[in-house]
Scaffold this motif. Structure first.
Motif, PDB file in Angstrom:
ATOM      1  N   SER A 138       0.799  -0.663   0.017  1.00  0.00           N
ATOM      2  CA  SER A 138      -0.347   0.105   0.140  1.00  0.00           C
ATOM      3  C   SER A 138       0.511   1.299   0.002  1.00  0.00           C
ATOM      4  N   LEU A 139       2.301   1.624   0.055  1.00  0.00           N
ATOM      5  CA  LEU A 139       2.935   2.093   0.083  1.00  0.00           C
ATOM      6  C   LEU A 139       3.205   2.991  -1.007  1.00  0.00           C
ATOM      7  N   PHE A 140       3.285   2.283  -2.118  1.00  0.00           N
ATOM      8  CA  PHE A 140       3.160   2.733  -3.215  1.00  0.00           C
ATOM      9  C   PHE A 140       1.858   2.911  -4.139  1.00  0.00           C
ATOM     10  N   ASP A 141       2.203   4.467  -4.769  1.00  0.00           N
ATOM     11  CA  ASP A 141       1.391   5.012  -5.418  1.00  0.00           C
ATOM     12  C   ASP A 141       1.262   4.152  -7.098  1.00  0.00           C
ATOM     13  N   GLY A 142       2.302   2.939  -7.346  1.00  0.00           N
ATOM     14  CA  GLY A 142       2.034   3.130  -8.226  1.00  0.00           C
ATOM     15  C   GLY A 142       3.348   1.628  -9.022  1.00  0.00           C
ATOM     16  N   ILE A 143       2.694   0.972  -9.459  1.00  0.00           N
ATOM     17  CA  ILE A 143       3.866  -0.012  -9.880  1.00  0.00           C
ATOM     18  C   ILE A 143       4.155   0.006 -11.459  1.00  0.00           C
ATOM     19  N   PHE A 144       4.823   0.013 -11.791  1.00  0.00           N
ATOM     20  CA  PHE A 144       5.248  -0.280 -13.093  1.00  0.00           C
ATOM     21  C   PHE A 144       6.183  -1.666 -13.731  1.00  0.00           C
ATOM     22  N   THR A 145       5.994  -2.107 -14.583  1.00  0.00           N
ATOM     23  CA  THR A 145       6.706  -3.215 -15.360  1.00  0.00           C
ATOM     24  C   THR A 145       6.843  -3.476 -16.140  1.00  0.00           C
ATOM     25  N   SER A 146       8.067  -4.385 -16.276  1.00  0.00           N
ATOM     26  CA  SER A 146       8.189  -4.364 -17.999  1.00  0.00           C
ATOM     27  C   SER A 146       6.884  -5.290 -19.003  1.00  0.00           C
ATOM     28  N   ALA A 147       6.977  -5.846 -18.211  1.00  0.00           N
ATOM     29  CA  ALA A 147       5.609  -6.742 -19.063  1.00  0.00           C
ATOM     30  C   ALA A 147       4.581  -6.132 -18.960  1.00  0.00           C
ATOM     31  N   ASP A 148       4.044  -4.975 -18.522  1.00  0.00           N
ATOM     32  CA  ASP A 148       2.757  -4.086 -18.611  1.00  0.00           C
ATOM     33  C   ASP A 148       3.199  -3.215 -19.599  1.00  0.00           C
ATOM     34  N   VAL A 149       4.788  -2.115 -19.291  1.00  0.00           N
ATOM     35  CA  VAL A 149       4.630  -1.674 -20.134  1.00  0.00           C
ATOM     36  C   VAL A 149       4.925  -1.672 -21.485  1.00  0.00           C
ATOM     37  N   GLY A 150       5.990  -2.798 -21.418  1.00  0.00           N
ATOM     38  CA  GLY A 150       6.474  -3.568 -23.127  1.00  0.00           C
ATOM     39  C   GLY A 150       7.351  -3.183 -23.484  1.00  0.00           C
ATOM     40  N   GLU A 151       8.432  -1.653 -21.803  1.00  0.00           N
ATOM     41  CA  GLU A 151      10.074  -1.748 -22.263  1.00  0.00           C
ATOM     42  C   GLU A 151      10.566  -2.082 -21.084  1.00  0.00           C
ATOM     43  N   ARG A 152      11.732  -2.244 -21.042  1.00  0.00           N
ATOM     44  CA  ARG A 152      13.072  -2.640 -20.304  1.00  0.00           C
ATOM     45  C   ARG A 152      13.908  -1.265 -19.940  1.00  0.00           C
ATOM     46  N   LYS A 153      14.079  -1.344 -18.904  1.00  0.00           N
ATOM     47  CA  LYS A 153      15.322  -0.322 -17.957  1.00  0.00           C
ATOM     48  C   LYS A 153      16.477  -1.610 -19.359  1.00  0.00           C
ATOM     49  N   PRO A 154      17.868  -0.958 -19.339  1.00  0.00           N
ATOM     50  CA  PRO A 154      17.175   1.384 -19.323  1.00  0.00           C
ATOM     51  C   PRO A 154      16.875   1.754 -20.825  1.00  0.00           C
ATOM     52  N   ASN A 155      16.282   1.109 -21.309  1.00  0.00           N
ATOM     53  CA  ASN A 155      15.413   1.381 -22.391  1.00  0.00           C
ATOM     54  C   ASN A 155      14.693   3.293 -21.794  1.00  0.00           C
ATOM     55  N   LEU A 156      14.945   4.070 -22.927  1.00  0.00           N
ATOM     56  CA  LEU A 156      14.786   5.352 -22.103  1.00  0.00           C
ATOM     57  C   LEU A 156      12.649   5.177 -22.567  1.00  0.00           C
ATOM     58  N   GLY A 157      12.674   4.695 -23.138  1.00  0.00           N
ATOM     59  CA  GLY A 157      10.698   4.198 -23.447  1.00  0.00           C
ATOM     60  C   GLY A 157      10.097   4.102 -22.059  1.00  0.00           C
ATOM     61  N   PHE A 158      10.548   2.964 -21.507  1.00  0.00           N
ATOM     62  CA  PHE A 158      10.389   2.905 -19.840  1.00  0.00           C
ATOM     63  C   PHE A 158       9.822   3.823 -19.085  1.00  0.00           C
ATOM     64  N   TYR A 159      11.367   4.801 -18.976  1.00  0.00           N
ATOM     65  CA  TYR A 159      11.176   5.445 -18.112  1.00  0.00           C
ATOM     66  C   TYR A 159      10.513   7.084 -18.402  1.00  0.00           C
ATOM     67  N   LYS A 160       9.731   7.070 -19.429  1.00  0.00           N
ATOM     68  CA  LYS A 160       9.259   7.836 -20.398  1.00  0.00           C
ATOM     69  C   LYS A 160       7.804   7.199 -20.373  1.00  0.00           C
ATOM     70  N   ALA A 161       7.540   6.286 -19.954  1.00  0.00           N
ATOM     71  CA  ALA A 161       6.297   6.179 -19.855  1.00  0.00           C
ATOM     72  C   ALA A 161       5.326   6.303 -18.444  1.00  0.00           C
ATOM     73  N   VAL A 162       6.711   5.504 -17.241  1.00  0.00           N
ATOM     74  CA  VAL A 162       6.349   6.111 -16.180  1.00  0.00           C
ATOM     75  C   VAL A 162       5.787   7.429 -16.102  1.00  0.00           C
ATOM     76  N   ILE A 163       6.911   8.103 -16.426  1.00  0.00           N
ATOM     77  CA  ILE A 163       6.784   9.587 -16.485  1.00  0.00           C
ATOM     78  C   ILE A 163       5.597  10.106 -16.646  1.00  0.00           C
ATOM     79  N   SER A 164       5.164   9.868 -18.090  1.00  0.00           N
ATOM     80  CA  SER A 164       3.858  10.278 -18.234  1.00  0.00           C
ATOM     81  C   SER A 164       2.580   9.899 -18.173  1.00  0.00           C
ATOM     82  N   SER A 165       2.906   8.511 -17.116  1.00  0.00           N
ATOM     83  CA  SER A 165       1.539   7.405 -16.406  1.00  0.00           C
ATOM     84  C   SER A 165       1.567   8.915 -15.095  1.00  0.00           C
ATOM     85  N   THR A 166       2.798   8.851 -14.644  1.00  0.00           N
ATOM     86  CA  THR A 166       2.914   9.540 -13.001  1.00  0.00           C
ATOM     87  C   THR A 166       2.648  11.369 -12.652  1.00  0.00           C
ATOM     88  N   GLY A 167       2.530  11.493 -14.615  1.00  0.00           N
ATOM     89  CA  GLY A 167       2.931  13.642 -14.498  1.00  0.00           C
ATOM     90  C   GLY A 167       3.969  13.599 -13.627  1.00  0.00           C
TER      91      GLY A 167
END
Length: 496
Positions: free
Chosen positions: A127-156
């Protein structure tokens, strides 16, 4: 120059940060092979949801010449070994709770959908987390920038107000390239310290440390012996103007360095001009007492006209810092002219940088420079300002950015504030040296002349660090660069 935290978002990796696991299995697959499987292209595709678990195990089995059933068993062992990092999770919970809703916490992990399902069954405060992002859900994987950008976009989240924690350098590098504050996880305690320093007010935390440890701010030698002594207590009092923080030996005239039986030296230790000069200037002793003591001090001048350290003719010791502190007393009472030859020698020490390896009784060059600045500030003497100040400014400029412990840095910063020299470099180095408890790491101020054993005091370091930060804030209101001078999680952690 405000140091209230501007960070509003924390993003944590899960594996090897929030959870630990063991690569040691009961199968024939070695730890080395297991780690190679985890970094293979096939596993990367699996974590991005591009194949099923069975297909992945079959492929890596063929690639690494192992039975797919052994692969399945090995990863089941790995899942069974998962344990949450309760120390770090507890700190995150505390930081979030005290933020009054302004701090948001997310997790971001390279993990397959089946493995994530297993992970969520593990005991942890999800419950501590306001959101959890996984590579499986996003379809991107660290260190690919797409994963980070998806998280930034989703969280604002604003990257410039986001702290990212991961155990892999390449993942942190990608986060930094997008403007985040990246911390490489290699030790829970170091990361906790970095988080407190980035999210807390250093002045408020430092003051809390001093208050919580009031009357217990003892000095310690570098070989672990506690000392009850007056000198550090006087300096803490001067920096904080709070008598409730310190213990002092009451005296009506001269002062002794030690409050109790001397340690690591002779059983009968003489009163000294150094502690006495400091005591008479810090405690505002009656003027007639000060003049009487100065009259006595004039009996302890050597053949070169330089004032000595002890009220003891059997110990004809001379130290430049002691001389400066005696000069401060004399100039405070408009008697500086009586130590003209001492002052001339002190300027020669400053001119020729004779202090660079410290002095007989003082550990660092900053000690000499700091007390020289204190002489100018307390005396407000026009002659001294002309004779000493321009050269002191030049010498202090030379020291900016030099190596130093927390005490040396604090002394340097206080000097810079007094002299009007902006010093963001040393400020950025000092701030990460604040410990979880709010105090700063110990710094060494003086030493035994014969043995070289050093003496420090966390209370003194903390009081000077707090004072330095306040003075730099007042002198230079605009904020310093946020780029750290050295990596936050690579700092050494030492306490008294």
């Amino acid at each position: 120059m405000s140091f209230a935290s501007s960070y509003t978002t924390l993003i944590f990796d899960i594996g090897d940060v929030l959870f630990s696991w063991s690569p040691q299995t009961k199968t024939s697959i070695s730890q080395n092979v297991l780690r190679k499987i985890l970094s293979s292209p096939t596993w990367n595709d699996y974590e991005r949801g591009r194949m099923s678990q069975a297909e992945c195990y079959a492929r890596v089995g063929g690639e690494f010449s192992v039975d797919p059933t052994e692969v399945a068993r090995a990863f089941q062992d790995a899942r069974d070994s998962l344990q949450s990092n309760e120390e770090l999770i507890s700190v995150i919970r505390h930081l979030k709770a005290r933020s009054d809703g302004t701090l948001h916490v997310f997790a971001m992990s390279n993990i397959s959908a089946p493995d994530y399902e297993v992970l969520r069954t593990k005991p942890a405060d999800w419950s501590l987390f306001d959101g959890i992002f996984t590579s499986a859900d996003v379809g991107e994987r660290k260190p690919n920038l797409g994963f980070y950008k998806a998280v930034i976009s989703s969280t604002g989240a604003d990257p410039s107000r986001t702290i990212f924690v991961d155990d892999k350098m390449e993942n942190v590098l990608s986060a930094r390239s997008l403007g985040m504050r990246g911390i490489i996880f290699d030790n829970t305690r170091k990361v906790v310290r970095a988080l407190y320093n980035l999210l807390g007010d250093p002045v408020e935390r430092g003051r809390q440390y001093l208050t919580m440890n009031a009357k217990k701010l003892l000095s310690v030698t570098d070989n672990g012996i506690l000392l009850r002594e007056n000198f550090a207590q006087l300096l803490i009092l001067e920096a904080t103007d709070n008598r409730n923080l310190v213990n002092l030996t009451d005296t009506h005239r001269t002062w002794n360095f030690f409050q109790e039986k001397p340690l690591l030296t002779t059983e009968e230790f003489p009163f000294d001009l150094d502690t006495t000069s400091l005591g008479l200037t810090v405690t505002n002793s009656p003027e007639d007492v000060a003049h009487s003591v100065m009259d006595d001090m004039l009996d302890y001048i050597d053949d070169d006209g330089i004032i000595q350290t002890y009220f003891d003719h059997r110990r004809p010791r001379v130290d430049p810092v002691v001389c400066v502190n005696a000069l401060t007393l004399f100039y405070s009472y408009r008697r500086g002219h009586q130590l003209d030859r001492t002052l001339h020698w002190i300027r020669e020490v400053l001119l020729h940088r004779a202090y660079l390896d410290g002095t007989r009784y003082y550990a660092t060059p900053e000690c000499f420079l700091y007390f020289l600045g204190r002489l100018l500030e307390i005396s407000s003497d026009v002659y001294l300002a002309v004779y000493i100040k321009p050269l002191l400014i030049e010498r202090v400029r030379e020291r900016i950015g030099a190596d130093g412990d927390a005490l040396a840095l604090s002394m340097r910063l206080r000097l810079c504030a007094y002299l009007g020299l902006r010093n963001d470099v040393d400020l950025r180095t000092l701030l990460p040296l604040q410990c979880e408890d709010g105090g700063w790491e110990i710094g060494w101020i003086y030493k035994y002349g014969s043995s070289g054993v050093k003496i420090g005091n966390r209370g003194l370091t903390t009081s000077l660090a707090v004072k330095a930060i306040i003075e730099m804030q007042q002198r230079f209101p605009s904020p310093p660069s946020t780029v750290p001078a050295i990596p936050l999680v690579k700092q050494a952690y030492t306490t008294a």
